[in-house]
Scaffold this active site. Structure first.
Site, PDB file in Angstrom:
ATOM      1  N   ASN A  10       4.755   3.094   1.719  1.00  0.00           N
ATOM      2  CA  ASN A  10       3.881   4.023   2.444  1.00  0.00           C
ATOM      3  C   ASN A  10       3.049   3.172   3.404  1.00  0.00           C
ATOM      4  OD1 ASN A  10       2.029   5.854   3.366  1.00  0.00           O
ATOM      5  ND2 ASN A  10       0.879   5.988   1.451  1.00  0.00           N
ATOM      6  N   TRP A  11       3.455   3.186   4.671  1.00  0.00           N
ATOM      7  CA  TRP A  11       2.767   2.312   5.643  1.00  0.00           C
ATOM      8  C   TRP A  11       1.455   2.897   6.136  1.00  0.00           C
ATOM      9  CZ3 TRP A  11       7.468   0.542   9.159  1.00  0.00           C
ATOM     10  CH2 TRP A  11       8.201  -0.428   8.451  1.00  0.00           C
ATOM     11  N   LYS A  12       1.159   4.116   5.742  1.00  0.00           N
ATOM     12  CA  LYS A  12      -0.082   4.769   6.200  1.00  0.00           C
ATOM     13  C   LYS A  12      -0.171   4.667   7.726  1.00  0.00           C
ATOM     14  CE  LYS A  12      -1.987   3.366   1.814  1.00  0.00           C
ATOM     15  NZ  LYS A  12      -3.096   3.425   0.925  1.00  0.00           N
ATOM     16  N   HIS A 102      -0.790  12.907  -1.071  1.00  0.00           N
ATOM     17  CA  HIS A 102      -1.386  11.580  -1.260  1.00  0.00           C
ATOM     18  C   HIS A 102      -2.905  11.737  -1.402  1.00  0.00           C
ATOM     19  CE1 HIS A 102      -2.700   7.491  -0.446  1.00  0.00           C
ATOM     20  NE2 HIS A 102      -1.485   7.108  -0.816  1.00  0.00           N
ATOM     21  N   GLU A 104      -5.268  10.171  -0.173  1.00  0.00           N
ATOM     22  CA  GLU A 104      -6.004  10.108   1.104  1.00  0.00           C
ATOM     23  C   GLU A 104      -5.937  11.456   1.828  1.00  0.00           C
ATOM     24  OE1 GLU A 104      -4.034   6.607   2.600  1.00  0.00           O
ATOM     25  OE2 GLU A 104      -4.969   5.452   0.984  1.00  0.00           O
ATOM     26  N   GLU A 174      -0.607   8.072  -9.040  1.00  0.00           N
ATOM     27  CA  GLU A 174      -1.401   7.057  -8.345  1.00  0.00           C
ATOM     28  C   GLU A 174      -2.874   7.230  -8.705  1.00  0.00           C
ATOM     29  OE1 GLU A 174       0.677   5.557  -4.589  1.00  0.00           O
ATOM     30  OE2 GLU A 174      -0.380   7.358  -4.014  1.00  0.00           O
ATOM     31  N   GLY A 180      -5.281   0.668  -2.935  1.00  0.00           N
ATOM     32  CA  GLY A 180      -5.880  -0.160  -1.891  1.00  0.00           C
ATOM     33  C   GLY A 180      -7.077  -0.963  -2.365  1.00  0.00           C
ATOM     34  N   SER A 220      -1.981  -0.568  -5.876  1.00  0.00           N
ATOM     35  CA  SER A 220      -2.056  -2.040  -5.841  1.00  0.00           C
ATOM     36  C   SER A 220      -0.866  -2.713  -6.534  1.00  0.00           C
ATOM     37  CB  SER A 220      -3.387  -2.527  -6.423  1.00  0.00           C
ATOM     38  OG  SER A 220      -4.460  -2.050  -5.636  1.00  0.00           O
ATOM     39  N   GLY A 241       1.616   0.727  -0.915  1.00  0.00           N
ATOM     40  CA  GLY A 241       0.910   0.743   0.360  1.00  0.00           C
ATOM     41  C   GLY A 241       0.836  -0.664   0.941  1.00  0.00           C
ATOM     42  N   GLY A 242      -0.310  -1.300   0.749  1.00  0.00           N
ATOM     43  CA  GLY A 242      -0.601  -2.595   1.391  1.00  0.00           C
ATOM     44  C   GLY A 242       0.521  -3.625   1.273  1.00  0.00           C
TER      45      GLY A 242
END
Ligand code: PEP
Length: 263
Positions: A10-12, A102, A104, A174, A180, A220, A241-242
């Protein structure tokens, strides 16, 4: 029951078209000649989907190793919805997976369980495979509400979806406090939550469906913790993500997460 693990990036709001191309070329060259016992999905921003589609359905070798995901979709069909992207538009770019719900989107963009439910249904109408995200905040966990939060998200989010739909849905557990933040749930915390989510699915759809559905962990995930998390019996891959922004890191997570853990 053997469930094929699924690792999704998930590159956001990161990587436009040219960075997407750099990533994909580098990632594919690293996996040249190898195959992994899992599915691999990349979900870039909407504007990078055409580039990803070109690369993966064009000339690049090894391209079939990756499937395309989107990070969101509209719950509406078409019309006066400024800024929105509908499911048929996603299909044009060979999108097969779509992340829905998600944390966010829930926290920053006000998506409720009812909106998420409408998006899940819309995605299924277009034969997209939703990655349906659920998870509790730290305050909810510390307040003893973990199970009630997950129960509400699962039952309201999946309302009206059929057993047939469930065969195409992936759930991503999640914990919001792990997204993150660099703080990962312990493998025991993650396993307990996943087993609980699976029991919720069993209650709604029966044990066959519950045994078949894939439940990813997200929060994470890194090369260093992937093996231990993925060794848990109810964890079937990761939403990342990151650590998915860099080809080497993403690949190491997949490698470490699909190799049996040796004590
Ligand atoms: C996510 O955004 O879904 C996520 C899990 O992010 P991170 O891996 O950076 O915690």
């Amino acid at each position: 029951m053997i469930r094929k693990p699924i690792f999704a990036a998930n590159w956001k709001m990161n990587k436009g078209a040219s960075e997407t191309e750099d990533f994909v070329r580098s990632f594919l060259s690293k996996i040249q000649g190898q195959s992994f016992p899992c599915e691999i999905v990349i979900a870039p921003p909407f504007v990078s989907l055409p580039k990803l589609a070109d690369l993966l359905h064009g000339a690049v070798q090894n391209a079939s190793a990756i499937q395309i995901g989107a990070q969101n979709c509209s719950q509406f069909d078409a019309g006066a919805y400024t800024g929105e992207v509908n499911v048929l538009m996603l299909r044009e770019f060979f999108v097969h997976f779509v992340i829905i719900g998600h944390s966010e989107r829930r926290a920053i963009f006000g998506e409720t369980d009812a909106i998420i439910n409408a998006k899940l249904k819309k995605a299924r109408e277009a034969n997209l495979k939703p990655i349906f995200c659920i998870g509790e905040t730290l305050a909810q966990r510390e307040g003893g509400m973990l199970e009630s939060v997950l129960r509400t998200q699962v039952t309201e989010g999946l309302q009206g979806l059929t057993e047939k739909d469930m065969a195409e849905i992936v759930i991503a557990y999640e914990p919001v406090w792990a997204i993150g933040t660099g703080v990962t749930a312990t493998s025991q915390q993650a396993q307990d939550a996943h087993a609980f989510v699976r029991s919720l699915v069993a209650g709604l759809y029966g044990t066959d469906t519950a045994e078949r559905i894939r439940i990813q962990y997200g929060g994470s995930v890194k090369p260093g913790n992937a093996a231990e998390l993925m060794a848990c019996p109810d964890i079937d891959g990761a939403l990342i993500g990151g650590a998915s922004l860099e080809p080497h890191g993403f690949l190491e997570i997949i490698r470490n997460g699909t190799v049996p853990l040796v004590e």
